[in-house]
Design a protein around this motif. Structure first.
Motif, short mmCIF file in Angstrom:
data_model
loop_
_atom_site.label_atom_id
_atom_site.label_comp_id
_atom_site.label_asym_id
_atom_site.label_seq_id
_atom_site.Cartn_x
_atom_site.Cartn_y
_atom_site.Cartn_z
N LEU A 1 26.47 47.55 31.48
CA LEU A 1 26.05 46.16 31.32
C LEU A 1 27.27 45.29 31.09
N VAL A 2 27.37 44.21 31.86
CA VAL A 2 28.43 43.21 31.67
C VAL A 2 27.77 41.90 31.26
N LEU A 3 28.21 41.36 30.13
CA LEU A 3 27.76 40.06 29.64
C LEU A 3 28.99 39.21 29.42
N THR A 4 29.09 38.04 30.06
CA THR A 4 30.33 37.28 29.92
C THR A 4 30.17 35.83 30.33
N ASN A 5 31.06 35.02 29.79
CA ASN A 5 31.23 33.62 30.18
C ASN A 5 32.71 33.42 30.45
N PRO A 6 33.17 33.79 31.66
CA PRO A 6 34.61 33.74 31.95
C PRO A 6 35.15 32.32 31.96
N PRO A 7 36.47 32.17 31.77
CA PRO A 7 37.06 30.83 31.75
C PRO A 7 36.93 30.15 33.11
N PHE A 8 36.78 28.82 33.07
CA PHE A 8 36.65 28.03 34.29
C PHE A 8 38.03 27.51 34.71
N GLY A 9 38.11 27.05 35.95
CA GLY A 9 39.35 26.44 36.42
C GLY A 9 40.20 27.40 37.22
N THR A 10 41.46 27.02 37.42
CA THR A 10 42.39 27.81 38.22
C THR A 10 43.46 28.40 37.32
N LYS A 11 44.09 29.47 37.81
CA LYS A 11 45.20 30.06 37.05
C LYS A 11 46.36 29.08 37.04
N LYS A 12 47.05 29.00 35.91
CA LYS A 12 48.14 28.05 35.75
C LYS A 12 49.23 28.30 36.81
N GLY A 13 49.72 27.20 37.35
CA GLY A 13 50.78 27.30 38.34
C GLY A 13 50.28 27.79 39.69
N GLY A 14 48.94 27.82 39.88
CA GLY A 14 48.41 28.28 41.16
C GLY A 14 48.54 29.77 41.37
N GLY A 15 48.76 30.53 40.29
CA GLY A 15 48.94 31.97 40.41
C GLY A 15 47.69 32.67 40.91
N ARG A 16 47.88 33.80 41.56
CA ARG A 16 46.78 34.59 42.09
C ARG A 16 46.57 35.82 41.22
N PRO A 17 45.38 36.42 41.28
CA PRO A 17 45.18 37.68 40.58
C PRO A 17 46.16 38.72 41.10
N THR A 18 46.60 39.61 40.23
CA THR A 18 47.56 40.65 40.64
C THR A 18 46.92 42.02 40.64
N ARG A 19 45.60 42.06 40.66
CA ARG A 19 44.87 43.32 40.67
C ARG A 19 45.08 44.05 42.00
N THR A 20 45.34 45.33 41.94
CA THR A 20 45.53 46.11 43.16
C THR A 20 44.21 46.44 43.84
N ASP A 21 43.11 46.33 43.10
CA ASP A 21 41.80 46.71 43.67
C ASP A 21 41.02 45.52 44.19
N PHE A 22 41.57 44.30 44.12
CA PHE A 22 40.86 43.12 44.61
C PHE A 22 41.07 42.97 46.11
N SER A 23 39.98 42.74 46.84
CA SER A 23 40.09 42.50 48.29
C SER A 23 39.49 41.16 48.69
N ILE A 24 38.55 40.65 47.91
CA ILE A 24 37.86 39.41 48.27
C ILE A 24 38.59 38.19 47.73
N THR A 25 39.08 38.27 46.49
CA THR A 25 39.64 37.10 45.82
C THR A 25 41.15 37.23 45.57
N ALA A 26 41.80 38.13 46.25
CA ALA A 26 43.23 38.37 46.00
C ALA A 26 44.08 37.13 46.29
N ASP A 27 43.62 36.24 47.16
CA ASP A 27 44.42 35.09 47.58
C ASP A 27 43.94 33.77 47.00
N THR A 28 43.11 33.81 45.96
CA THR A 28 42.65 32.56 45.37
C THR A 28 43.14 32.43 43.93
#
Length: 488
Positions: free
Chosen positions: A252-279
Motif C-alpha cells: 500500500l502506498v499513501l502519499t501527497n508528493p510535493p508539487f512543482g518542478t525540481k529546482k534548476g530544471g533538474g530531472r530524476p536520476t533514477r535508473t529504473d525510470f523510463s516514462i518520466t526520465a526527461d521531465t
C-alpha cells in the motif's frame, strides 16, 4: 478543551518569546522537537537510549550561559549517538537560541506541563497536535509538509491497511499517512496485542517505510513516528534519485508528493525510470515511482494536482502507462482551499497494480467534490463529515470492486469507460457540473483565505506555464529562437 489541546496551546504560545531571539516559526518547532524528545524519553522511562550524561534532568537544572553551552554540546553528542533513531533525529542539529533566558523559559515551561495527563491521552497525539498547529499557521510556511487530517483519515478508511502489509510514503513529510495507517491497524488488533509477537515486531519496526527529502521535516517525521510506537523506516533521501530505488516495495502506498518542478530544471536520476526520465515535473515522476513501488495487486491512494490529469506529452504517456499497468478505478476531485499553505487544485487517484502489464483499467469512476462546494479555509475548515457521501459511493472494497451505480449528470458520481477516456486522448480532467468556485470565493471574509485563493490561482497558472515550458522539444525551442532572431 482536552489536556493535549491545552498543552499544544501553551507550547505554541512560547514561540512569541523566541521570536525576540530571531527564531522563526518553523525553527521553533524543530527546537521544540529536540527538547520534547529528551523530556518524553524521561517521561516514558527510555533514557537508556541516550549516551550517559545526556539527560533532560541535567539540562533542565542548569542556569544561564552554562545551560546554553551544555545544550549546544549535548546536540553535537546526540548526533553521534549509537542508537540509530537518536542519531537520525539529532544529525547536524544546531540550536537557534542565543539568549540563555529563552532556553530557560522553554525548559521551565516544558517541565511544568501536565505530563501525567499527556501520557494518558498519548504523547503522539500531543506532538501531532503541535505539528497541525504549526501547519495551520500561515506565518510558519509549514503547510507544505502537512496533509489535512480529515483527508488522511478518509483515505486510510477506504484503503484499509492490514497487519503484515508494508505501507510506503515516498514523500513522508511529518508522517501523517503512516501514523494514521498505524492507528487504523492498532484499532483492529487491540494495540497489536492480538498479533503474534513476531508480527507485532514487524508492525513496530518494518511495516512503515518511505523517504523525506527535507532534513528538518525528516526530524519531525521520525519524532512523530517514535511517539506513536513506530521505530524508523523513513530515510532522509531524495526519492527521485537512485536512493529511491532502495525503498522496500509496498502493499500500500499513501502519499501527497510535493508539487512543482525540481529546482534548476533538474530531472530524476533514477535508473529504473523510463516514462518520466526527461521531465522536471516532480509529481509526474512520483507517480512513476509509486507504480514501480507497488507489489503485484498492491494498491495506492495519491494526492495530485490537476495538471497530472491533463498535461500532454509526458503526462499523457504516464497516464496511458498507469492505466495499462494498474486499475485506476477512482478519482476524487478535491475542493480548493483545503491545504494550509497552498490553494492548488488537487485530486486523489486510487489505483491497484495489476498482475499483467496491459489493459488493467476498464473504467474510471469520478467523484466531483469541487463543483458547487463552499470555499474551504479558516472560516470553513474541512471536516470528516465532508467525505461521508464519497465514502458511501466508493464502497467497502479498497480496490474499487464494490457494487457501484452511476448517479447521472446531475450528481457528483459518474463512471467513464476506458474507451471514453481513450476518445479524450487519455485526458482525465473530467468535469460535468457547473463550477461555482468563483461564486464561493466571493463569500470569503478572512484575509488569509482570500490571499490563499489568489495564491492558488497564481500557482495553477504557473504550473501550466512550467508544464508547457518543460514539454517543449529542443527543436521547438531552436525554431522559436530562430523566429525571434529573424524578427529583430
Amino acid at each position: 478543551m482536552t489536556t493535549t489541546t491545552d498543552i499544544v496551546a501553551k507550547l505554541w504560545g512560547l514561540c512569541n518569546v523566541l521570536r525576540d531571539d530571531g527564531v522563526t516559526y518553523n525553527e521553533y518547532v524543530t527546537e521544540l522537537t529536540f527538547l520534547l524528545f529528551l523530556k518524553m524519553l524521561e517521561e516514558t522511562g527510555r533514557e537508556s537510549r541516550l549516551p550517559e550524561g545526556l539527560r533532560w534532568c541535567i539540562l533542565a537544572k542548569r542556569e544561564g550561559m552554562e545551560q546554553l553551552d551544555y545544550y549546544k554540546a549535548m546536540l553535537l553528542e546526540l548526533g553521534k549517538a549509537k542508537d540509530g533513531l537518536v542519531s537520525a533525529i539529532f544529525t547536524d542539529a544546531q540550536t537557534r537560541l542565543r539568549k540563555p533566558t529563552n532556553l530557560k523559559a522553554l525548559t521551565s515551561n516544558i517541565d511544568q506541563l501536565d505530563w501525567f495527563s499527556a501520557r494518558e491521552e498519548g504523547l503522539g497525539n500531543l506532538y501531532e497536535g503541535l505539528l497541525e498547529k504549526n501547519a495551520s499557521d500561515k506565518k510558519s510556511g509549514a503547510g507544505q509538509y502537512f496533509t489535512p487530517r480529515p483527508l488522511i483519515d478518509c483515505i486510510v478508511r477506504l484503503m484499509k491497511p492490514q497487519p503484515g502489509e508494508v505501507v510506503q510514503d515516498p514523500a513522508a513529510g511529518t508522517a501523517g499517512f503512516l501514523v494514521a495507517a498505524d492507528h487504523h491497524i492498532k484499532n483492529q488488533t487491540d494495540d497489536l496485542y492480538t498479533l503474534p509477537e513476531a508480527q507485532a515486531f514487524f508492525q513496530r519496526h518494518n511495516a512503515f517505510v518511505g523517504g523525506e527529502l527535507v532534513p528538518d521535516a525528516h526530524r519531525l517525521c521520525l519524532m512523530n513516528m517514535l511517539l506513536h510506537g513506530i521505530e524508523g523506516g523513513v530515510e532522509n533521501i531524495d526519492t527521485l534519485s537512485p536512493d529511491g530505488e532502495t525503498i522496500p516495495k509496498a502493499n500500500l502506498v499513501l502519499t501527497n508528493p510535493p508539487f512543482g518542478t525540481k529546482k534548476g530544471g533538474g530531472r530524476p536520476t533514477r535508473t529504473d525510470f523510463s516514462i518520466t526520465a526527461d521531465t522536471s515535473n516532480k509529481q509526474l515522476a512520483f507517480v512513476e515511482h509509486i507504480v514501480r513501488a507497488l507489489k503485484p495487486e498492491g494498491r495506492a491512494a495519491v494526492v495530485l494536482p490537476d495538471n497530472v490529469l491533463f498535461e500532454d506529452n509526458t503526462g499523457r504517456r504516464l497516464r496511458t502507462w498507469l492505466m495499462d499497468l494498474c486499475n485506476l478505478h477512482t478519482i476524487l476531485r478535491l475542493p480548493t482551499g483545503i491545504f494550509y499553505a497552498q490553494g492548488v487544485k488537487t485530486n486523489v487517484l486510487f489505483f491497484q497494480r495489476g498482475k499483467t502489464d496491459k489493459g488493467n483499467t476498464k473504467a474510471v469512476w469520478v467523484y466531483d467534490m469541487r463543483a458547487n462546494m463552499p470555499a474551504f479555509g479558516k472560516t470553513r475548515p474541512l471536516t470528516v463529515a465532508d467525505f461521508a457521501d464519497f465514502e458511501k459511493v466508493f464502497g467497502d472494497d479498497p480496490n474499487g470492486n464494490a457494487k457501484r451505480q452511476d448517479l447521472g449528470e446531475e450528481s457528483r458520481w459518474r463512471c467513464f469507460t476506458r474507451q471514453q477516456i481513450t476518445d479524450r486522448n487519455d485526458n482525465l480532467d473530467i468535469t460535468w457540473l457547473r463550477d461555482t468556485e468563483a461564486e464561493a470565493e466571493e463569500h470569503l471574509t478572512e484575509p488569509e483565505d482570500i490571499a490563499a485563493a489568489i495564491i492558488g490561482h497564481l500557482k495553477a497558472a504557473l504550473e501550466e506555464i512550467e508544464a508547457l515550458s518543460d514539454e517543449l522539444e529542443p527543436d521547438s525551442v531552436d525554431e522559436a529562437a530562430a523566429v525571434a532572431e529573424a524578427a529583430e
